[in-house]
Design a protein around this motif. Structure first.
Motif, short mmCIF file in Angstrom:
data_model
loop_
_atom_site.label_atom_id
_atom_site.label_comp_id
_atom_site.label_asym_id
_atom_site.label_seq_id
_atom_site.Cartn_x
_atom_site.Cartn_y
_atom_site.Cartn_z
N PHE A 23 0.84 -1.20 0.00
CA PHE A 23 0.00 0.00 0.00
C PHE A 23 0.88 1.26 0.00
N ALA A 24 1.91 1.23 0.81
CA ALA A 24 2.79 2.40 0.92
C ALA A 24 3.60 2.63 -0.35
N SER A 25 3.85 1.56 -1.10
CA SER A 25 4.68 1.68 -2.30
C SER A 25 3.97 2.40 -3.44
N GLY A 26 2.63 2.38 -3.42
CA GLY A 26 1.87 3.01 -4.49
C GLY A 26 1.65 2.14 -5.70
N TRP A 27 2.10 0.88 -5.68
CA TRP A 27 1.89 -0.02 -6.82
C TRP A 27 1.26 -1.32 -6.35
N PRO A 28 -0.07 -1.40 -6.26
CA PRO A 28 -0.73 -2.64 -5.83
C PRO A 28 -1.03 -3.59 -6.98
N ALA A 29 -0.91 -3.12 -8.23
CA ALA A 29 -1.31 -3.93 -9.39
C ALA A 29 -0.28 -5.01 -9.70
N GLY A 30 -0.48 -5.69 -10.83
CA GLY A 30 0.37 -6.81 -11.17
C GLY A 30 1.67 -6.42 -11.85
N GLN A 31 2.62 -7.37 -11.86
CA GLN A 31 3.91 -7.25 -12.55
C GLN A 31 4.74 -6.08 -12.04
N GLY A 32 4.55 -5.74 -10.76
CA GLY A 32 5.35 -4.70 -10.13
C GLY A 32 6.52 -5.30 -9.36
N PRO A 33 7.13 -4.54 -8.46
CA PRO A 33 8.32 -5.02 -7.75
C PRO A 33 8.08 -6.28 -6.93
N ARG A 34 6.94 -6.37 -6.26
CA ARG A 34 6.71 -7.56 -5.43
C ARG A 34 6.44 -8.78 -6.30
N GLY A 35 5.75 -8.58 -7.43
CA GLY A 35 5.54 -9.70 -8.33
C GLY A 35 6.85 -10.23 -8.88
N SER A 208 -0.23 -13.31 -20.42
CA SER A 208 -0.94 -13.04 -19.17
C SER A 208 -1.27 -11.57 -18.99
N ALA A 209 -0.70 -10.71 -19.85
CA ALA A 209 -0.89 -9.26 -19.71
C ALA A 209 -1.32 -8.66 -21.05
N PHE A 210 -2.29 -9.31 -21.70
CA PHE A 210 -2.85 -8.83 -22.97
C PHE A 210 -1.83 -8.78 -24.10
N GLY A 211 -0.68 -9.46 -23.93
CA GLY A 211 0.31 -9.50 -24.99
C GLY A 211 1.30 -8.36 -24.99
N TYR A 236 -4.37 -12.14 -16.83
CA TYR A 236 -4.16 -13.23 -15.89
C TYR A 236 -3.12 -12.87 -14.83
N LYS A 237 -2.83 -11.61 -14.66
CA LYS A 237 -1.75 -11.20 -13.77
C LYS A 237 -2.11 -11.41 -12.29
N LEU A 238 -1.10 -11.60 -11.47
CA LEU A 238 -1.26 -11.63 -10.01
C LEU A 238 -0.92 -10.25 -9.47
N SER A 239 -1.75 -9.72 -8.57
CA SER A 239 -1.48 -8.39 -8.01
C SER A 239 -0.25 -8.42 -7.12
N ASP A 240 0.38 -7.27 -6.98
CA ASP A 240 1.52 -7.17 -6.06
C ASP A 240 1.08 -7.36 -4.61
N ILE A 241 -0.19 -7.08 -4.31
CA ILE A 241 -0.70 -7.35 -2.96
C ILE A 241 -0.61 -8.84 -2.67
N ALA A 242 -1.13 -9.65 -3.59
CA ALA A 242 -1.09 -11.10 -3.40
C ALA A 242 0.35 -11.61 -3.42
N ALA A 243 1.19 -11.04 -4.27
CA ALA A 243 2.59 -11.47 -4.35
C ALA A 243 3.30 -11.25 -3.02
N ALA A 244 3.02 -10.13 -2.38
CA ALA A 244 3.66 -9.84 -1.09
C ALA A 244 3.23 -10.85 -0.03
N ILE A 245 1.95 -11.19 -0.02
CA ILE A 245 1.47 -12.21 0.92
C ILE A 245 2.18 -13.53 0.66
N LEU A 246 2.34 -13.89 -0.61
CA LEU A 246 2.96 -15.17 -0.95
C LEU A 246 4.43 -15.22 -0.58
N GLN A 247 5.12 -14.11 -0.67
CA GLN A 247 6.52 -14.11 -0.25
C GLN A 247 6.64 -14.52 1.22
N VAL A 248 5.75 -14.00 2.04
CA VAL A 248 5.73 -14.38 3.46
C VAL A 248 5.35 -15.85 3.61
#
Length: 379
Positions: A23-35, A208-211, A236-248
């Motif tokens: 949330f603090a990073s400003g990028w909750p969508a997919g294919q970001g730093p956490r993804g 997974s990201a419309f090509g 078909y992307k995974l959000s960075d929110i979900a990616a962060a949870i999965l790292q833990v």
């Protein structure tokens, strides 16, 4: 009496803290730093060349088949006793799922059944690690090599399992995993495609990201990059929110699987002598993640009545998994007698990392009483 749920996700403060960071990073969508960080973590854990974080395992199967060139009219052999996501994915491409029967002792696909189904139209095999137990990949991969077929490992339930010392998710050239809420590691929903072929990973990532390539990456470029859509893709992307949870969750996975192992071991101690039940079998060359704990009821036992009694006492239970060839959506006239029998007789009882000793003992005691009360023959 407090209820005992069939499944329960092990999510807590560490996962919440990781979400707050996104949330603090400003990028909750997919294919970001956490993804990207999650994909690197997955590639390292599974020892594969490519990992693509996705919204669920079903889309990973779809993208895998696309990358492997499946076309209308092709046949893909799929394990029958499973959630039918593999058969759905085959049908997405206009191909035909051909259902292979399973082994009675493990519920995993029978390599001989696969061999018997190969025709000139067969292009590949989707094996399933049934409720967390890997299939017989030495035989399946050898069979595929002889016939020039691909193998996809549906390891949806098996993150953390092993086969001959290798991790599930790396037992075939392409594998698909799930992070659904009942899995050992979860973000509520989520999945990934894992592969030893970087070209397959890149194809899946684009589709997974419309090509087009990552919007996050494009935003880092000075100027005004304008992506070009060269082929049809999907969201078909995974959000960075979900990616962060999965790292833990992946960092906690070994601990969470140890707890499931302990539950399974205690069930075996408590129910091993009950003649109206057959407990799960784990061959010596592999380990189980216990996504589900399935007992097989004696044919004399009324499963519906047993389930009703358990649920009436606040104990969650389920039917196990599906004999896919019997589902109306696939209109199959095939016979998979072992799968059909397991579909009729297996029962899932509570299995998750949050079960305590008292709860396990209550489940076992209630189950033993219920099967004896609802057996057609006296016990």
């Amino acid at each position: 009496m407090n209820g005992i749920p069939l499944v329960h996700a092990s999510l807590g403060e560490q996962e919440l803290a990781a979400v707050a960071e996104v949330f603090a990073s400003g990028w909750p969508a997919g294919q970001g730093p956490r993804g990207k960080a999650l994909e690197a973590q997955l590639a390292e854990r599974f020892g594969v060349d490519g990992a693509v974080a996705l919204s669920n395992c079903g889309v990973a199967l779809h993208l895998a088949l696309l990358a492997l060139g499946v076309e209308p009219g092709d046949e893909v052999i799929v394990a029958d006793y499973s959630f039918p996501a593999p058969a759905h994915a085959v049908r997405y491409l206009g191909a035909t799922p051909v259902f292979a029967d399973v082994r009675a002792d493990t519920g995993t696909v029978d390599p001989q059944a696969v061999a018997d189904l190969v025709t000139p139209r067969t292009v590949g095999v989707i094996a399933v690690d049934t409720v967390g137990l890997p299939a017989d990949y030495a035989e399946l991969n050898a069979l595929a090599e002889r016939h020039g077929l691909f193998v996809i490992e549906d390891a949806a339930c098996a993150v953390g399992a092993t086969y001959r010392g290798r991790p599930a998710g790396a037992l075939a050239p392409v594998a698909c995993v799930s992070f659904h809420g009942r899995k050992g590691a979860t973000s509520g929903e989520g999945g990934a495609l894992l592969t030893s072929d970087p070209a397959v990973a890149e194809h899946a990532r684009l589709r997974s990201a419309f090509g087009i390539t990552s919007i996050f990456d494009q935003a880092q470029v000075v100027g005004l990059p304008i992506p070009t859509f060269t082929e049809i893709g999907y969201n078909y992307k995974l959000s960075d929110i979900a990616a962060a949870i999965l790292q833990v969750q992946l960092n906690r996975l070994d601990e969470l699987l140890e707890r499931r192992d302990a539950v399974a071991a205690r069930y075996a101690e408590l129910l091993g002598d009950e003649e109206l039940l057959t407990l799960p079998r784990v061959p010596a060359d592999r380990t189980h993640t216990w996504q589900s704990y399935l007992v097989t009821l004696d044919r004399s036992v009324d499963r519906t009545a047993v389930a009703a009694e358990l649920r009436g006492r606040g104990i969650g239970c389920g039917h196990g998994t599906w004999a896919s060839h019997l589902q109306p959506a696939f209109e199959s006239k095939q016979a998979c007698p072992v799968s059909a029998d397991l579909f009729e007789r297996q029962l899932a009882i509570p299995m998750h990392a949050e079960l305590d000793t008292d709860q396990v003992e209550r489940v076992a005691d209630a189950l033993r009483g219920a099967v004896r009360a609802h057996a057609a023959r006296p016990v």
